[in-house]
Motif scaffolding. Structure first.
Motif, short mmCIF file in Angstrom:
data_model
loop_
_atom_site.label_atom_id
_atom_site.label_comp_id
_atom_site.label_asym_id
_atom_site.label_seq_id
_atom_site.Cartn_x
_atom_site.Cartn_y
_atom_site.Cartn_z
N GLY A 120 79.60 4.52 73.04
CA GLY A 120 79.71 5.89 72.56
C GLY A 120 78.62 6.80 73.08
O GLY A 120 78.37 7.88 72.52
N LYS A 121 77.95 6.38 74.15
CA LYS A 121 76.87 7.19 74.72
C LYS A 121 77.23 7.61 76.14
O LYS A 121 78.03 6.97 76.81
CB LYS A 121 75.57 6.39 74.75
CG LYS A 121 75.07 5.98 73.38
CD LYS A 121 73.78 5.16 73.50
CE LYS A 121 73.27 4.74 72.12
NZ LYS A 121 72.03 3.92 72.24
N LYS A 122 76.62 8.70 76.58
CA LYS A 122 76.78 9.10 77.98
C LYS A 122 75.79 8.30 78.82
O LYS A 122 74.58 8.33 78.56
CB LYS A 122 76.54 10.60 78.14
CG LYS A 122 77.60 11.46 77.45
CD LYS A 122 77.47 12.93 77.78
CE LYS A 122 78.61 13.73 77.18
NZ LYS A 122 78.58 15.15 77.58
N PRO A 123 76.27 7.58 79.82
CA PRO A 123 75.42 6.60 80.53
C PRO A 123 74.20 7.20 81.22
O PRO A 123 73.18 6.53 81.36
CB PRO A 123 76.37 5.97 81.55
CG PRO A 123 77.54 6.88 81.64
CD PRO A 123 77.66 7.52 80.31
N LEU A 124 74.25 8.46 81.63
CA LEU A 124 73.11 9.06 82.33
C LEU A 124 72.37 10.08 81.46
O LEU A 124 71.60 10.89 81.98
CB LEU A 124 73.57 9.73 83.63
CG LEU A 124 74.19 8.83 84.69
CD1 LEU A 124 74.37 9.60 86.00
CD2 LEU A 124 73.36 7.59 84.94
N GLU A 125 72.59 10.00 80.16
CA GLU A 125 71.91 10.95 79.27
C GLU A 125 70.40 10.80 79.39
O GLU A 125 69.87 9.69 79.40
CB GLU A 125 72.35 10.70 77.83
CG GLU A 125 71.98 11.82 76.89
CD GLU A 125 72.74 11.76 75.57
OE1 GLU A 125 72.48 12.61 74.73
OE2 GLU A 125 73.59 10.86 75.40
N GLY A 126 69.71 11.93 79.53
CA GLY A 126 68.25 11.91 79.68
C GLY A 126 67.78 11.99 81.12
O GLY A 126 66.60 12.21 81.37
N ARG A 127 68.69 11.82 82.07
CA ARG A 127 68.29 11.90 83.48
C ARG A 127 68.38 13.35 83.95
O ARG A 127 69.36 14.05 83.66
CB ARG A 127 69.19 11.02 84.34
CG ARG A 127 68.74 10.97 85.81
CD ARG A 127 69.63 10.10 86.67
NE ARG A 127 69.64 8.71 86.22
CZ ARG A 127 70.29 7.74 86.86
NH1 ARG A 127 70.98 8.00 87.96
NH2 ARG A 127 70.25 6.50 86.40
N ARG A 128 67.36 13.79 84.68
CA ARG A 128 67.34 15.15 85.25
C ARG A 128 67.48 15.02 86.77
O ARG A 128 66.59 14.50 87.43
CB ARG A 128 66.03 15.85 84.89
CG ARG A 128 65.95 16.27 83.43
CD ARG A 128 64.54 16.61 83.01
NE ARG A 128 63.95 17.70 83.76
CZ ARG A 128 64.05 18.99 83.41
NH1 ARG A 128 64.75 19.33 82.35
NH2 ARG A 128 63.46 19.93 84.13
N VAL A 129 68.60 15.50 87.27
CA VAL A 129 68.90 15.36 88.69
C VAL A 129 68.98 16.74 89.34
O VAL A 129 69.81 17.57 88.95
CB VAL A 129 70.22 14.60 88.94
CG1 VAL A 129 70.44 14.39 90.43
CG2 VAL A 129 70.22 13.27 88.21
#
Length: 609
Positions: A120-129
Motif C-alpha cells: 500500500g505504499k508508493k515504491p519511490l516515495e521520498g526520492r527526489r529526482v
C-alpha cells in the motif's frame, strides 16, 4: 496480481522452510528472499509459479523433486490449488478471491491505480529526482532526435511521479558557443541589411535561425564540386565572434539576445504542442562562468593542469583505461584562448542545480553519442570533491533516423519536429475522412492532432531506450498492431461499449457475488493482466525505461479485445443481468487502467475515434 503474488511467496517460503527443517539442513540467510513468483506460461499449469532451482545446491536434490516435496508441505490452500509442475511449484488461483482485490483497487484508486505496491505504499516515495532532457541549441529548431529525447524524458518523469518520486524537470538551453555564432554571422551577412525577421518572412523563429545555420555551412564549404566558392576563413570569423561574446561586446550581445529569443519562443511553441513541460530552464550563458571558476579552483588544487599550448586539462586515464590512444587520456576543459567548451558549462550547471534543488538523483537524458562525455563529467565532479556526484546517472538512448538515412543539422537534412507532426496530422486527418468518421468524432482536426502525437510518442517509447531505431511514419499511424492509434482506438471502443450498455439500462455490478461470475479463461486473463500494472510501473521507474509500460498497455488492449469477443455484455443481460453487470464493471476497470498507462507513454486518450 500483486497481492496474490505476495501471499503466494509467503506460502511457498513457509513450505520451503518446513522442508529444510524436515531434512535437517540449515537454511541460508536471505535465501528465501530470492524466491521469485512468476506468471505461469499457460492456464493449464496454473496462474503463478515459483522455480525451485535456487534450493538444489543446498538440498542436493533435483528441482523437480524439490517442487514435489515443497508442494506437499503447503498447508495454506486459501489462494487456490497447489501443483508441482516440473521444477516449479504452481498455483491455480481461486478466481473470485484473486479478482475482487484487483478490481476494487482500480475502482478505489482510479487515476492513481498502479502507484501503490502490495504494502500500500508508493515504491519511490521520498526520492527526489531531477531529470534533464531536451537540451536544444538556439541555432536550430527541434528535430526528430529531440522528439525521442523529449518523449523519453517526459515519460520517465511521469512514471517516476506515478511511483511516488518527487520529480523536478529541467531543460538546459545551449544558447552560447561557436555554433550559435555561426547562425549569427549568417544573419549579418545575408539578412540584416534586408531587415529580415521571422515575422516578415512568415516563419517560426527557430526555423528562421536554423535556416541561417544551414546558410553558414554552405558559405563555409561552398557549392558542391566548386571549391573556389568555399570560404574557409568563415570558421575563424565564428571563433572571433565567440571571443567577442565572452568579452561582453555590446553589438554581439544585442544580436545574440535577439536571435536567441526567436529560437526559444519557437521551441517553447513546439513543447506546448507536444505536451512537454519543465519546472526550470537553465541557460548555458548563465552557468558557464561558474564552470570556469570551478576549473580555475581545480587548477590551483592540482586536480587539473595547464598544457603546453595553454589549455587547461585533466588526466582521464582512470576513466578511459590504459593502452588506448594517448589523445583520449586528456580532456580539455578550457581552450588555450580561455574560452569554454561544453563540459565547462556542464560542470557549472550541475553545481548550480544541486544548490537549487538538492536531489537524491540527477538523470541526464542524452543520446549514446555522449557516453564518453558523461563518464568524464561525473569523474571531474568527483575529483572536485562533490559527494553528490555519485548520484548522477546518464540515461543513454540510441539514435533515431528515417529510412532515408542519418540527419545532419549543418547540411539541412534534419527532420524538423513541427514538419513531422504536421505531416502525421495531415495523414491522420485524411484517414479519419476516408473512414467517414469526420462527422462522428467531434472536432476532426483536434482528433487528428492527438492521433499524430500518440503515433509519434508511442513509436519512440515502445523500444528500450538504448536501441537505435528507424522511425517509419506510415507504420506509426497504423490503426492495427502495436501502435499509438491502435491503443487510442481500443480506448474509444471501450468507451463506446460502456455508452451502449448505459443506453440499454445495464448497471455496473461490483459486488463480490457478481465478480465471482467472472470465471472464464478470457475474463480471468484480463483481470490478471490488470493486476500486473503496479509491478510494471515499479519496474519501469527503477529501470528508467517506459517500454515496459508501452508493452503492458498493448497487451492489455489485446486481452480486452479477446475478452469482448467471447464474453458479450449487452447480449448477456437478457439471460444474466448480474453477469452482464460484472462484465461491464470489468470493462470500466480496463478503461481506467488503459487511460492511466496511455498517459505515462504520452498517448492522448480519445473518447471517440
Amino acid at each position: 496480481m500483486a497481492d496474490a503474488k505476495t501471499t503466494f511467496k509467503e506460502i511457498i517460503s513457509k513450505a520451503v522452510a518446513d522442508f529444510f527443517a524436515e531434512k535437517g539442513i540449515e537454511l541460508e540467510s536471505g535465501l528465501l528472499d530470492k524466491i521469485v513468483v512468476q506468471s505461469a506460461p499457460n492456464p493449464e499449469m496454473g496462474d503463478l509459479g515459483v522455480p525451485m532451482f535456487i534450493f538444489a545446491k543446498a538440498l542436493k536434490m533435483a528441482p523437480p523433486q524439490i517442487a514435489a516435496e515443497v508442494a506437499k508441505k503447503v498447508t495454506d490452500k486459501s489462494l487456490g490449488e497447489i501443483l508441482a509442475v516440473g521444477p516449479y511449484v504452481n498455483i491455480k488461483l481461486d478466481k473470485a478471491g484473486a479478482a475482487a482485490p484487483i478490481l476494487k483497487a482500480i475502482t478505489t484508486q482510479g487515476e492513481n491505480y498502479g502507484s501503490f505496491n502490495q504494502e500500500g505504499k508508493k515504491p519511490l516515495e521520498g526520492r527526489r529526482v531531477m531529470i534533464e532532457f531536451s537540451s536544444p541549441n538556439t541555432n536550430k529548431p527541434l528535430h526528430l532526435g529531440h522528439v525521442r529525447n523529449d518523449a523519453l524524458g517526459e515519460s520517465v518523469s511521469r512514471i517516476l511521479k506515478a511511483a511516488g518520486a518527487e520529480v523536478y524537470k529541467v531543460d538546459l538551453i545551449n544558447n552560447r558557443g561557436v555554433h550559435i555564432c555561426k547562425s549569427m554571422l549568417a544573419y549579418k551577412m545575408f539578412h540584416e541589411t534586408k531587415g529580415d525577421t521571422p515575422e516578415s518572412l512568415g516563419m517560426k523563429g527557430d526555423h528562421f535561425v536554423g535556416q541561417c545555420y544551414v546558410e553558414f555551412d554552405k558559405y563555409l564549404k561552398g557549392e558542391k564540386d566548386k571549391p573556389e566558392t568555399a570560404h574557409p576563413e568563415a570558421a575563424q570569423m565564428a571563433e572571433d565572434m565567440l571571443i567577442k561574446w565572452e568579452a561582453g561586446d555590446a553589438e554581439v550581445h544585442a544580436l545574440w539576445k535577439k536571435m536567441n529569443g526567436w529560437t526559444f519562443d519557437g521551441v517553447k511553441a513546439t513543447y506546448d504542442r507536444t505536451g512537454i513541460s519543465f519546472d526550470k530552464y537553465y541557460f548555458e550563458s548563465e552557468t558557464y562562468l561558474k564552470g570556469k571558476d570551478e576549473i580555475m579552483k581545480g587548477l590551483e588544487k592540482g586536480v587539473f593542469f595547464k598544457a603546453e599550448d595553454g589549455s587547461v586539462r585533466i588526466d582521464v586515464t582512470d576513466v578511459v583505461g590504459k593502452g588506448k590512444d594517448e589523445d583520449n587520456h586528456e580532456k580539455v576543459l578550457l581552450r588555450k584562448d580561455g574560452t569554454s567548451v561544453y563540459i565547462t558549462q556542464d560542470i557549472g550547471t550541475a553545481i548550480s542545480r544541486h544548490d537549487d534543488w538538492a536531489f537524491n538523483q540527477l538523470v541526464y537524458v542524452v543520446a549514446s553519442e555522449q557516453n564518453y562525455h558523461f563518464k568524464i563529467l561525473f569523474h571531474i565532479l568527483k575529483k572536485l570533491g562533490f559527494d553528490w556526484a555519485d548520484k548522477l546517472f546518464h540515461l543513454s538512448y540510441g539514435l533515431v533516423n528515417l529510412p532515408s538515412g542519418r540527419m545532419k543539422s549543418r547540411e539541412g537534412t534534419v527532420v524538423d519536429a513541427d514538419d513531422l507532426i504536421d505531416s502525421l496530422h495531415a495523414d491522420a486527418l485524411a484517414a479519419i475522412k476516408e473512414r467517414g468518421r469526420d462527422g462522428e468524432v467531434g472536432d476532426a482536426d483536434e482528433v487528428a492532432e492527438k492521433v499524430a502525437l500518440g503515433a509519434l510518442h508511442y513509436y519512440m517509447l515502445q523500444a528500450t531506450p538504448i536501441k537505435d531505431m528507424l522511425f517509419n511514419p506510415e507504420e506509426s499511424l497504423s490503426f492495427n498492431g502495436n501502435t499509438g492509434p491502435y491503443l487510442q482506438y481500443m480506448g474509444a471502443r471501450i468507451n463506446s461499449i460502456l455508452a451502449k450498455a448505459a443506453e440499454t439500462g445495464i448497471k455496473t455490478d461490483s459486488s463480490d457475488a457478481a465478480i465471482a461470475l467472472l470465471s472464464t479463461e478470457d475474463e480471468f486473463a484480463l483481470i490478471k493482466q490488470l493486476g500486473e500494472y503496479p509491478a510494471v510501473i515499479q519496474k519501469a521507474a527503477e529501470n528508467l525505461d517506459p517500454s515496459g509500460v508501452a508493452a503492458f498497455v498493448y497487451e492489455t488492449a489485446k486481452a480486452f479485445s479477446k475478452f469482448y469477443q467471447t464474453c458479450p455484455i449487452v447480449s448477456a443481460a437478457a439471460e444474466n443481468a448480474q453477469l452482464a453487470g460484472a462484465r461491464l464493471y470489468l470493462a470500466e476497470c480496463t478503461l481506467q487502467v488503459i487511460k492511466n498507462a496511455m498517459n505515462l507513454v504520452l498517448v492522448p486518450y480519445l473518447e471517440k475515434m
